[in-house]
Scaffold this motif. Sequence first.
Motif, short mmCIF file in Angstrom:
data_model
loop_
_atom_site.label_atom_id
_atom_site.label_comp_id
_atom_site.label_asym_id
_atom_site.label_seq_id
_atom_site.Cartn_x
_atom_site.Cartn_y
_atom_site.Cartn_z
N HIS A 132 18.60 27.17 -30.81
CA HIS A 132 18.89 26.65 -29.46
C HIS A 132 20.40 26.45 -29.28
O HIS A 132 20.94 26.73 -28.21
N ASP B 5 31.58 18.93 -20.84
CA ASP B 5 30.20 19.34 -20.59
C ASP B 5 29.60 20.00 -21.83
O ASP B 5 28.48 19.68 -22.24
N LEU B 6 30.34 20.90 -22.44
CA LEU B 6 29.88 21.58 -23.65
C LEU B 6 29.70 20.57 -24.78
O LEU B 6 28.73 20.62 -25.54
N TYR C 82 28.91 17.40 -24.55
CA TYR C 82 27.69 16.63 -24.33
C TYR C 82 26.44 17.46 -24.63
O TYR C 82 25.47 16.96 -25.19
N ARG C 83 26.47 18.73 -24.26
CA ARG C 83 25.32 19.60 -24.54
C ARG C 83 25.13 19.79 -26.04
O ARG C 83 24.00 19.79 -26.54
N LEU C 84 26.22 19.92 -26.76
CA LEU C 84 26.13 20.06 -28.21
C LEU C 84 25.78 18.74 -28.89
O LEU C 84 25.13 18.73 -29.92
N ARG C 85 26.18 17.65 -28.28
CA ARG C 85 25.81 16.33 -28.82
C ARG C 85 24.29 16.16 -28.78
O ARG C 85 23.70 15.59 -29.70
N ASP C 86 23.64 16.71 -27.75
CA ASP C 86 22.18 16.70 -27.70
C ASP C 86 21.59 17.47 -28.88
O ASP C 86 20.58 17.06 -29.46
N SER C 87 22.21 18.57 -29.24
CA SER C 87 21.76 19.34 -30.41
C SER C 87 21.96 18.55 -31.69
O SER C 87 21.14 18.60 -32.60
N LYS D 81 23.00 28.09 -26.47
CA LYS D 81 23.92 27.31 -25.63
C LYS D 81 25.33 27.87 -25.74
O LYS D 81 26.05 27.97 -24.75
N GLU E 171 25.87 31.15 -23.84
CA GLU E 171 26.00 30.95 -22.40
C GLU E 171 27.42 30.52 -22.04
O GLU E 171 27.96 30.93 -21.03
#
Length: 99
Positions: A22, A76-77, A79-84, A26, A29
């Motif tokens: 996943h 933004d990136l 935060y998205r990677l922090r979710d991972s 990300k 993209e």
Amino acid sequence: MTKKIQTDEDIKKKAVKLVVSHMKKKLEELNEEGHILDAWIVDMETLLHEEEFDIHIYHEMRRKLNDAIDCIYDVDLRYRLRDSWISMGKALDKKAKKY
């Protein structure tokens, strides 16, 4: 026909593989700063191909991921990677079902 009994290590390894796949999607993209994590992804995929499972190495890889995420300027990136990163922690906590 016998089923292979899954151990906690098998479950954790499979969940981490899913998180890494996943994360790669990300980064594909958002091509901008994803190159910072390329070395980490290569190391992680090498670790996933090894037969032996050492949870301490996986926790160390999670720390390295955190350090790499901190080097990314795009909020933004990050935060998205922090979710991972959070998902990877949950993957390392998974347990096999007891029957």
